[in-house]
Design a protein around this motif. Structure first.
Motif, PDB file in Angstrom:
ATOM      1  N   PHE A  18     -48.209  80.424  87.765  1.00 55.65           N
ATOM      2  CA  PHE A  18     -46.864  79.976  87.405  1.00 55.65           C
ATOM      3  C   PHE A  18     -46.896  78.769  86.475  1.00 55.65           C
ATOM      4  N   ALA A  19     -47.830  77.854  86.664  1.00 58.74           N
ATOM      5  CA  ALA A  19     -47.954  76.697  85.770  1.00 58.74           C
ATOM      6  C   ALA A  19     -48.313  77.157  84.354  1.00 58.74           C
ATOM      7  N   GLU A  22     -45.254  78.936  82.743  1.00 57.46           N
ATOM      8  CA  GLU A  22     -44.211  77.979  82.370  1.00 57.46           C
ATOM      9  C   GLU A  22     -44.646  77.165  81.154  1.00 57.46           C
ATOM     10  N   SER A  25     -44.418  79.335  78.066  1.00 59.91           N
ATOM     11  CA  SER A  25     -43.010  79.531  77.703  1.00 59.91           C
ATOM     12  C   SER A  25     -42.421  78.293  77.045  1.00 59.91           C
ATOM     13  N   LEU A  26     -42.704  77.125  77.606  1.00 64.56           N
ATOM     14  CA  LEU A  26     -42.188  75.882  77.035  1.00 64.56           C
ATOM     15  C   LEU A  26     -42.761  75.630  75.644  1.00 64.56           C
TER      16      LEU A  26
END
Length: 169
Positions: A18-19, A22, A25-26
């Motif tokens: 998940f890190a 994310e 994506s960022l």
């Protein structure tokens, strides 16, 4: 999180997954904003221009699709937009008329050179600024291993096309 019979990820793997997703994506969001603001192009279009700028020769559509891991139909659409803007040209491959060759135009090269510094700055600020030189080396080693593992199976764009029932070969 239910796994429907698949072996579940342990908590550390799940947290890492998940890190990573994310962070990607960022980073992609900020890169996309910079590219649209400075060049009026998307991230995928930038990738295509970058692949062509980095090559010492024109590339086929399949080579581009494999390099940016994009579907054939999506790449055809993006290439059409870039061609309409005068950033690339497409032509048939002399040795195989079924293949399409893509060439970067002077206008495309100039646009790539114009947006590249901002792209580098966003990448530096968001990805590399919080990391030490050792972190960057380790991250590079890990991501290279992961990428190579994933690339061991050809991307969808390189897989043979499935024939529809009743079509000739």
């Amino acid at each position: 999180m239910t796994t429907s019979g698949a072996r579940p990820l342990d908590p550390g793997q799940l947290e890492t997954y998940f890190a990573l997703m994310e962070a990607v994506s960022l980073l992609q969001h900020h890169v996309e904003q910079q590219l649209r603001a400075e060049g009026g192009i998307s991230y995928v279009q930038f990738q295509l221009l970058a692949r062509l700028a980095d090559s010492d020769r024109p590339l086929t559509m399949t080579q581009l699709a494999d390099g940016v891991v994009y579907s054939r139909s999506g790449l055809t659409y993006q290439a059409g937009l870039l061609e309409k803007a005068g950033l690339i040209t497409r032509s048939t491959f002399p040795d195989d008329e079924r293949a399409t060759v893509v060439t970067l135009t002077e206008k495309g090269a100039a646009l790539f050179e114009r947006v590249l510094p901002g792209h580098i700055e966003v990448s530096r600020r968001l990805l590399f600024e919080p990391l030490s030189a050792t972190d960057v080396r380790h991250l590079g080693e890990v991501m290279t291993r992961v990428r190579d593992h994933m690339r061991a199976r050809p991307p969808r764009s390189a897989a043979p096309r499935k024939r529809r029932p009743g079509t000739a070969r």
